[in-house]
Design an enzyme around this catalytic site. Sequence first.
Site, short mmCIF file in Angstrom:
data_model
loop_
_atom_site.label_atom_id
_atom_site.label_comp_id
_atom_site.label_asym_id
_atom_site.label_seq_id
_atom_site.Cartn_x
_atom_site.Cartn_y
_atom_site.Cartn_z
CD GLU A 284 -3.24 -0.89 0.03
OE1 GLU A 284 -3.11 0.33 -0.58
OE2 GLU A 284 -3.75 -1.81 -0.12
CB SER B 91 -34.44 -28.39 -27.79
OG SER B 91 -34.13 -29.72 -28.44
#
Length: 684
Positions: free
Chosen positions: A97, A368
């Site tokens: 950081e 389908s």
Amino acid sequence: MNRQQNERKAVSETGSRWGKLRRRIGWLTLASLLLLALSGLLLLRYAPLPAGASLQATQILDANGQTIASLQRGVNRSVAKLKDLSPWLIKATLAVEDRRFYDHAGVDWRGLARAAWVDLRHMSKEQGASTLTQQLARNLYLSHERTWTRKLKEAWYAARLEQKYSKDEILELYLNQIYYGHGAYGAEAAAKLYFNKPAKELTIAESALLAGIPKGPRYYSPHLNPEGSRSRQRKVLQAMLETGQLTAAQAASAARTEVHVRPLPEEEERAAPYFADYVKKVAIEELGIEERLMNEGGLTIRTTLDLRVQQLAEAAVKQGLQGGNAELQTALIAVDPRNGYIKAMVGGRNYRRNQFNRVFASTRQPGSSFKPIVYASALEKRTITSATRFRSEPTLFYFDHDRQIYRPNNYNGHYFRDEIGLRQAIASSDNIYAVHTLMEVGPEAVISMARRLGITSSFKAVPSLALGTFPVSPYQMTYAFSAFANEGKRPAPTAIMRIENRRGEVLYASHPRQAQVVTPALAYLTTNLLESVFDRGGTARRVSKMLKRPVAGKTGTTDSDAWFVGYTPELATTVWVGYDRGRSITSSEAHRAAPIFARFTEAALADRPPSPFPVPDGIASAYIDPITGLLASPVCPGEGKLEVFLQGTEPMRSCEPLGPLAGEKPAEQSPHLPWWRKLGGWWR
């Protein structure tokens, strides 16, 4: 001569006056700047810091204003002294950081200049360059908007923090304030949440994993994204190695160590939890709302969901899965096709046990249920019509310049052993007819139609595309079918209508959009054909009695997936049933999707009268002989049935006593029929 001297004297006097004026302005400007600098120094030195921002819950509401979720619920915060935190966590945090934390005075001007240069080059505000002190200032006093005004305020507050507190005090404040995801604020609370131990006992591997989370708690949560969390942990370890906090051996050992993360504690049951997670994801990733602001900024998010409809969806899913395997999963998403608003979302069987939202799973074959897209592309190209007939029997299809052969099978080996029309093929979900259609129109046209309908999944131009062998998510299938329900207009997906901050200011407002992707006539023709799925002989005939209104839809079944995608003019819904790991489903499990759809659709629309699908211009109707595919007449061998067509594609000839007129085929024949079938047709 005197005149010239007088002119020079006048110019000299004027210049002298202007010079004196400029000097006065210069001194005044300098004095003003010095005064401003002195004021800034006094302000920086003596002006008090504002009170730290208080946490306020963000509320997610449904379309009627009822609360779906309160994002601050279960806030978990524990305060710990710096000496009570693992030194490895402190080192990992600083390495990833703010490497120069102990060298700057709150603002890393070198890093800020580098970030400003990148922002100017790319015309953006993406580069952060915020020090650990600036992050603390932002979390305590400011919003998370990406503006230069906020950056300047952040720098000023950071400088004041550095004057008021020591470096270790700032570091301690930061590690007790930062958000680590899942409601945990501060390192102590996060250590207990993820590892069930105090932060003082964290190992190198655990510290690296934890230190990587605040950068993006959703992206790097070991619960929500294990792979991302692991990748981020490796970056933290690399940063610790580069800053000399670890030796190469320590970094390698920690990277190999398996970190055991504690399961999240069970929360009380929430309304629409999968949808709440999705809303949060959209707000952060698409609308740019900072995650911390989402969790504690007191936002009000008005969504499109209807809690009444959501409860009916959850009830239909629960009833539909009763008595089945406990591992059988499901997904349901329902949207209003007229505006794209999501009205209900069920991402799985049990949110507490598994937060994975299967509505967005793009690894499932639609089977389908994909066929309507094939037929719509062929109808649009006028390659086939509602009267087109193909023979339903085992057939070999040659493709790739006749170098490859594809032999599809019908479900359960059932074939009509005769020529059938499009409506019968859709109702019975005949695979042979679907592949014939794709070969006629070409797979590229089918893929193009899928793209226009909003499906972005990867496809290959092969015959099996007709049978839905390429994965698609329930989310995309729902919006594709919405275009058929909405007279050819595909609505833009919408979950959030409005976001306001705690002061009532509007941060975002949606504006429903639609795109006309197919003609109203083609949308209606496709819909009319899909209504046959509920007729006698149709694959959804078992649930037809559960529905009391016009409905169109299509079943889809593969070895491991069961689908039903259907719609009315007001609601488009997809239901998927299957197993997460692709395990095969049984015949009885394959029949669970359609009843869930029917039960939910009828309950959700119970307070509305049945609405027929409107018939647009461009549609023609005619009575057709089902045996020949020609206009019905008294001499036809079959009984005439009313059929619909795109105007101009309906048959122009009727049956004759001795058959059709000379030179006219009784029905369209596919070039993919075996040669002996073609020979038989010629002989007849």
